[in-house]
Design an enzyme around this catalytic site. Sequence first.
Site, PDB file in Angstrom:
ATOM      1  N   ASN A 124       0.840  -1.046   0.030  1.00 20.60           N
ATOM      2  CA  ASN A 124      -0.015  -0.075   0.027  1.00 20.60           C
ATOM      3  C   ASN A 124       0.933   1.160  -0.074  1.00 20.60           C
ATOM      4  O   ASN A 124       2.206   1.110   0.054  1.00 20.60           O
ATOM      5  CB  ASN A 124      -0.922   0.066   1.117  1.00 20.60           C
ATOM      6  CG  ASN A 124      -0.119   0.019   2.550  1.00 20.60           C
ATOM      7  OD1 ASN A 124       0.522   0.978   2.843  1.00 20.60           O
ATOM      8  ND2 ASN A 124      -0.443  -1.025   3.148  1.00 20.60           N
ATOM      9  N   LYS A 165       8.028 -18.838  -8.208  1.00 17.41           N
ATOM     10  CA  LYS A 165       7.719 -17.719  -9.056  1.00 17.41           C
ATOM     11  C   LYS A 165       6.418 -18.072  -9.779  1.00 17.41           C
ATOM     12  O   LYS A 165       6.701 -19.279 -10.768  1.00 17.41           O
ATOM     13  CB  LYS A 165       8.682 -17.073 -10.001  1.00 17.41           C
ATOM     14  CG  LYS A 165       8.221 -15.785 -10.685  1.00 17.41           C
ATOM     15  CD  LYS A 165       9.144 -15.169 -11.541  1.00 17.41           C
ATOM     16  CE  LYS A 165       8.646 -14.137 -12.395  1.00 17.41           C
ATOM     17  NZ  LYS A 165       9.556 -13.958 -13.594  1.00 17.41           N
TER      18      LYS A 165
END
Length: 408
Positions: A212, A290
């Site tokens: 954020n 990943k």
Amino acid sequence: MRLEGKKILLIIGGGIAAYKSLELIRAIRKEGGEVKTILTKAGTEFVTPLSVASLSGHHVYQDLFSLTDETEMGHIELSRSADLVVVAPATADLMAKAAQGLANDLASTTLLATDKRVLMAPAMNVRMWLHPATQRNVACLKQDGIGLIGPDEGAMACGEFGPGRMAEPLAILEVVIATLSAPASLPLSGKHVVITSGPTHEPIDPVRYIANRSSGKQGHAIARAAAKAGARVTLISGPVTLPDPEGVQVIHVEDARAMLQAVEQALPADVAIFCAAVADWRVASAGTQKIKKEKAGPPHIELTENPDILATIAQAKTHRPPLVIGFAAETEHVLAHAQAKRIKKQCDWIVANDVSPASGVMGGDQNTVHLLRGETVSSWPLMDKTAVAEALVHEIALALKTSSHENQ
Ligand code: CTP
């Protein structure tokens, strides 16, 4: 006499500046302070134990394994009997040992064993001072709460010019006096304040995360203000680009669960301030590899709720700090939402701010906040985050003072 009754343990390292430490001993004694000394082996190359003993009026401690030294006063006792430990000159070697926590001689063992404040006056060649290894050690020492005095800039004994000269004995003396006279007079002296700050990063896989926009500016400013007010501060910070505030113990974490664990480990505290923008959710099963682009389209990411750190601590059965403060970043109905949050999470105070795009405060240097204490609301004007931090710390100090009077 500004050091009457104060005991200083002076560690003299092996540098040409060691001769200035003799002057420091005299200056401390002139102010009424008592000086015990540790002289490192390298230190004896620059000053003699006899001159140190004559000026300090005490035995000079030199060897970790000396039977006479240990029977007179053990190294642990030596490290704790003083009010303050001063290392002057602090050589590159001594600083590296202290930063790493090595304990292979009397000076380094004492630095590791002490529970007192430590001041260091570095002295070394300019290249040694500017070397990344020394600068790394300096950062570690600051993070551990060690105060640094100097070094000064100027012509050096080795013929070079730049930062590396040991601070003058009288300048060191003034910091010693300020450090020793500070505790009783500052509003948060003797108090432990725990603060969370910044965002959290919740991993999706080893290379991606949910984040954020929190900058950590407000939380870090509160940490600085609380330290300035004399508190022992533990700042638990998510990933931010801000430098660690000086004189504050900073614990760096990535995600919400690590932040909660660090807060719990930092307790007990007199005050806990939850300024971090903790991610409400994390990825249910973050991949250890990943995630590859599949032909079947974008992956489905399942979220699960993170622990609410503020609510957990505010409702804790043991070690609940007497004053728990939350933050509420709202975009509408600021006061109503913040009050509901305070009641739901059961914190004592809540600092509410308007983070709607129109307010322009998110990530900026200023903030407009409302402080909710029970049903009482104080609305502060638009201020710099530093000023908000100082005003909040002022209110905290007043509240702690009032509650300590009430308990008497
Ligand atoms: N907080 C926390 N742990 C969380 C979420 C929030 O400690 N997992 C703390 C924040 O540091 C802040 C306060 O709770 O002090 C308010 O956070 P906020 O995100 O505004 O509250 P939420 O309960 O998440 O409410 P909402 O997102 O619905 O506004």
